[in-house]
Write a protein that holds these residues in place. Sequence first.
Motif, PDB file in Angstrom:
ATOM      1  N   LEU A 158      39.235  47.437  64.492  1.00 60.53           N
ATOM      2  CA  LEU A 158      40.327  48.637  64.677  1.00 60.53           C
ATOM      3  C   LEU A 158      41.383  48.411  65.042  1.00 60.53           C
ATOM      4  CD1 LEU A 158      37.421  51.053  64.936  1.00 60.53           C
ATOM      5  CD2 LEU A 158      38.703  50.592  62.851  1.00 60.53           C
ATOM      6  N   SER A 159      42.488  47.752  64.542  1.00 63.01           N
ATOM      7  CA  SER A 159      43.665  47.376  65.137  1.00 63.01           C
ATOM      8  C   SER A 159      44.902  48.049  64.682  1.00 63.01           C
ATOM      9  CB  SER A 159      43.884  45.508  64.902  1.00 63.01           C
ATOM     10  OG  SER A 159      42.979  44.721  65.182  1.00 63.01           O
ATOM     11  N   VAL A 160      45.772  48.456  65.794  1.00 68.22           N
ATOM     12  CA  VAL A 160      46.949  49.019  65.343  1.00 68.22           C
ATOM     13  C   VAL A 160      48.214  48.358  65.971  1.00 68.22           C
ATOM     14  CG1 VAL A 160      45.665  51.423  65.101  1.00 68.22           C
ATOM     15  CG2 VAL A 160      46.670  50.377  67.298  1.00 68.22           C
ATOM     16  N   ARG A 161      49.403  48.679  65.458  1.00 70.47           N
ATOM     17  CA  ARG A 161      50.639  48.121  66.020  1.00 70.47           C
ATOM     18  C   ARG A 161      51.278  49.301  66.151  1.00 70.47           C
ATOM     19  NH1 ARG A 161      51.873  43.755  63.024  1.00 70.47           N
ATOM     20  NH2 ARG A 161      50.889  42.519  64.696  1.00 70.47           N
ATOM     21  N   LEU A 162      51.601  49.799  67.463  1.00 62.90           N
ATOM     22  CA  LEU A 162      52.189  50.872  68.013  1.00 62.90           C
ATOM     23  C   LEU A 162      53.712  51.062  67.721  1.00 62.90           C
ATOM     24  CD1 LEU A 162      50.300  51.969  70.949  1.00 62.90           C
ATOM     25  CD2 LEU A 162      49.763  52.662  68.683  1.00 62.90           C
ATOM     26  N   VAL A 163      54.346  49.837  67.913  1.00 60.50           N
ATOM     27  CA  VAL A 163      55.719  49.658  67.656  1.00 60.50           C
ATOM     28  C   VAL A 163      56.043  48.475  66.689  1.00 60.50           C
ATOM     29  CG1 VAL A 163      58.092  49.257  68.817  1.00 60.50           C
ATOM     30  CG2 VAL A 163      56.357  50.594  69.881  1.00 60.50           C
ATOM     31  N   PRO A 164      56.764  48.653  65.588  1.00 59.94           N
ATOM     32  CA  PRO A 164      57.134  47.519  64.891  1.00 59.94           C
ATOM     33  C   PRO A 164      57.380  46.140  65.685  1.00 59.94           C
ATOM     34  CG  PRO A 164      57.925  49.324  63.995  1.00 59.94           C
ATOM     35  CD  PRO A 164      57.655  49.602  65.204  1.00 59.94           C
ATOM     36  N   GLY A 165      56.709  45.053  65.319  1.00 62.03           N
ATOM     37  CA  GLY A 165      57.187  43.929  66.245  1.00 62.03           C
ATOM     38  C   GLY A 165      56.318  43.740  67.740  1.00 62.03           C
ATOM     39  N   SER A 166      55.744  44.778  67.940  1.00 63.45           N
ATOM     40  CA  SER A 166      55.112  44.624  69.142  1.00 63.45           C
ATOM     41  C   SER A 166      53.435  43.962  68.687  1.00 63.45           C
ATOM     42  CB  SER A 166      54.686  45.871  69.853  1.00 63.45           C
ATOM     43  OG  SER A 166      54.038  46.862  69.160  1.00 63.45           O
ATOM     44  N   PRO A 167      52.851  43.514  70.036  1.00 60.01           N
ATOM     45  CA  PRO A 167      51.336  42.813  69.603  1.00 60.01           C
ATOM     46  C   PRO A 167      50.504  44.000  69.253  1.00 60.01           C
ATOM     47  CG  PRO A 167      52.131  42.508  71.901  1.00 60.01           C
ATOM     48  CD  PRO A 167      53.182  43.102  71.130  1.00 60.01           C
ATOM     49  N   SER A 168      49.630  43.524  68.426  1.00 59.09           N
ATOM     50  CA  SER A 168      48.433  44.555  67.978  1.00 59.09           C
ATOM     51  C   SER A 168      47.624  44.869  69.088  1.00 59.09           C
ATOM     52  CB  SER A 168      47.752  43.920  66.772  1.00 59.09           C
ATOM     53  OG  SER A 168      47.072  42.779  67.127  1.00 59.09           O
ATOM     54  N   GLN A 169      46.941  45.957  69.171  1.00 58.31           N
ATOM     55  CA  GLN A 169      46.188  46.519  69.836  1.00 58.31           C
ATOM     56  C   GLN A 169      44.732  46.845  69.298  1.00 58.31           C
ATOM     57  OE1 GLN A 169      48.054  49.760  71.922  1.00 58.31           O
ATOM     58  NE2 GLN A 169      49.492  48.315  73.098  1.00 58.31           N
ATOM     59  N   GLN A 170      43.640  46.659  70.105  1.00 60.70           N
ATOM     60  CA  GLN A 170      42.268  47.215  69.388  1.00 60.70           C
ATOM     61  C   GLN A 170      41.966  48.444  69.799  1.00 60.70           C
ATOM     62  OE1 GLN A 170      40.060  45.571  67.382  1.00 60.70           O
ATOM     63  NE2 GLN A 170      41.706  43.919  67.213  1.00 60.70           N
ATOM     64  N   VAL A 171      41.732  49.294  68.851  1.00 60.45           N
ATOM     65  CA  VAL A 171      41.222  50.585  69.357  1.00 60.45           C
ATOM     66  C   VAL A 171      39.896  50.595  70.150  1.00 60.45           C
ATOM     67  CG1 VAL A 171      40.907  52.984  68.715  1.00 60.45           C
ATOM     68  CG2 VAL A 171      42.547  51.571  67.626  1.00 60.45           C
ATOM     69  N   GLU A 172      39.910  50.726  71.371  1.00 57.60           N
ATOM     70  CA  GLU A 172      38.778  50.676  72.316  1.00 57.60           C
ATOM     71  C   GLU A 172      37.782  51.824  72.531  1.00 57.60           C
ATOM     72  OE1 GLU A 172      37.538  47.900  73.293  1.00 57.60           O
ATOM     73  OE2 GLU A 172      39.325  46.611  72.693  1.00 57.60           O
ATOM     74  N   PRO A 173      36.496  51.870  72.471  1.00 58.73           N
ATOM     75  CA  PRO A 173      35.682  53.076  72.791  1.00 58.73           C
ATOM     76  C   PRO A 173      36.112  53.995  73.961  1.00 58.73           C
ATOM     77  CG  PRO A 173      34.445  51.088  72.586  1.00 58.73           C
ATOM     78  CD  PRO A 173      35.771  50.684  72.788  1.00 58.73           C
ATOM     79  N   ALA A 174      36.687  53.671  74.979  1.00 56.09           N
ATOM     80  CA  ALA A 174      37.236  54.595  76.230  1.00 56.09           C
ATOM     81  C   ALA A 174      38.311  55.390  75.437  1.00 56.09           C
ATOM     82  CB  ALA A 174      37.430  53.743  77.366  1.00 56.09           C
ATOM     83  N   THR A 175      39.157  54.839  75.013  1.00 48.09           N
ATOM     84  CA  THR A 175      40.202  55.556  74.439  1.00 48.09           C
ATOM     85  C   THR A 175      39.896  56.325  73.401  1.00 48.09           C
ATOM     86  OG1 THR A 175      41.657  53.478  74.781  1.00 48.09           O
ATOM     87  CG2 THR A 175      42.591  54.975  73.193  1.00 48.09           C
ATOM     88  N   ILE A 176      38.952  56.073  72.431  1.00 46.89           N
ATOM     89  CA  ILE A 176      38.538  57.046  71.392  1.00 46.89           C
ATOM     90  C   ILE A 176      37.758  58.410  72.114  1.00 46.89           C
ATOM     91  CG2 ILE A 176      36.548  57.119  69.636  1.00 46.89           C
ATOM     92  CD1 ILE A 176      37.037  54.333  69.022  1.00 46.89           C
ATOM     93  N   ALA A 177      36.836  57.878  73.045  1.00 43.94           N
ATOM     94  CA  ALA A 177      36.308  59.037  73.906  1.00 43.94           C
ATOM     95  C   ALA A 177      37.491  59.965  74.427  1.00 43.94           C
ATOM     96  CB  ALA A 177      35.371  58.689  74.902  1.00 43.94           C
ATOM     97  N   VAL A 178      38.299  59.413  75.288  1.00 41.78           N
ATOM     98  CA  VAL A 178      39.348  60.046  76.062  1.00 41.78           C
ATOM     99  C   VAL A 178      40.117  61.015  75.212  1.00 41.78           C
ATOM    100  CG1 VAL A 178      41.609  60.163  77.315  1.00 41.78           C
ATOM    101  CG2 VAL A 178      39.370  58.702  78.107  1.00 41.78           C
ATOM    102  N   VAL A 179      40.361  60.539  73.834  1.00 39.66           N
ATOM    103  CA  VAL A 179      41.381  61.211  73.006  1.00 39.66           C
ATOM    104  C   VAL A 179      40.556  62.432  72.459  1.00 39.66           C
ATOM    105  CG1 VAL A 179      42.693  61.073  70.959  1.00 39.66           C
ATOM    106  CG2 VAL A 179      43.026  59.178  72.629  1.00 39.66           C
ATOM    107  N   ALA A 180      39.446  62.019  72.087  1.00 36.57           N
ATOM    108  CA  ALA A 180      38.500  63.297  71.594  1.00 36.57           C
ATOM    109  C   ALA A 180      38.299  64.126  72.430  1.00 36.57           C
ATOM    110  CB  ALA A 180      37.333  62.602  70.914  1.00 36.57           C
ATOM    111  N   LEU A 181      38.070  63.836  73.702  1.00 34.83           N
ATOM    112  CA  LEU A 181      38.149  65.159  74.795  1.00 34.83           C
ATOM    113  C   LEU A 181      39.198  65.757  74.954  1.00 34.83           C
ATOM    114  CD1 LEU A 181      35.686  63.030  77.400  1.00 34.83           C
ATOM    115  CD2 LEU A 181      34.894  65.215  75.821  1.00 34.83           C
ATOM    116  N   LEU A 182      40.265  65.073  74.891  1.00 37.29           N
ATOM    117  CA  LEU A 182      41.504  65.625  74.953  1.00 37.29           C
ATOM    118  C   LEU A 182      41.976  66.674  73.845  1.00 37.29           C
ATOM    119  CD1 LEU A 182      43.857  62.846  76.743  1.00 37.29           C
ATOM    120  CD2 LEU A 182      43.053  64.993  77.754  1.00 37.29           C
ATOM    121  N   ALA A 183      41.595  66.248  72.748  1.00 36.69           N
ATOM    122  CA  ALA A 183      41.711  66.927  71.366  1.00 36.69           C
ATOM    123  C   ALA A 183      41.004  68.096  71.469  1.00 36.69           C
ATOM    124  CB  ALA A 183      41.570  66.319  70.179  1.00 36.69           C
ATOM    125  N   GLY A 184      39.938  68.215  71.841  1.00 39.66           N
ATOM    126  CA  GLY A 184      38.996  69.392  72.262  1.00 39.66           C
ATOM    127  C   GLY A 184      39.623  70.306  73.317  1.00 39.66           C
TER     128      GLY A 184
END
Length: 120
Positions: free
Chosen positions: A23-49
Amino acid sequence: MVGAAVADLAVWAVAHLALGIQLSVRLVPGSPSQQVEPATIAVVALLAGAAAWGLVTLLERVSRRPRGTWVAIALVVLAVSLIGPLGSALTPAAVAGLVAMHLVTAAVLVPLMLSSIARR
């Protein structure tokens, strides 16, 4: 809200651990890719809630039709949120996994929030 985080982590586990999807993303064109990690997933879901709950609270105070208004806003937010994975995921499999997480979050939060809104 915790249910959304748990459900998203289950999607991540199936996609990443069981199916081997990166689950890799590139947030800014030309920048390195980043893995979507479990901690980020949990925090974002909690913030959405938390944001959904805050909006419910506000709409119950200022709107004559908080349920309808909340659903309309929730659908717009969901549609806009899908721009992220569609535009930044590096592979079609990553797009599918990340879109699935967004849809699962909505599938958990929308009924939960609707059940908490007083019927008018």
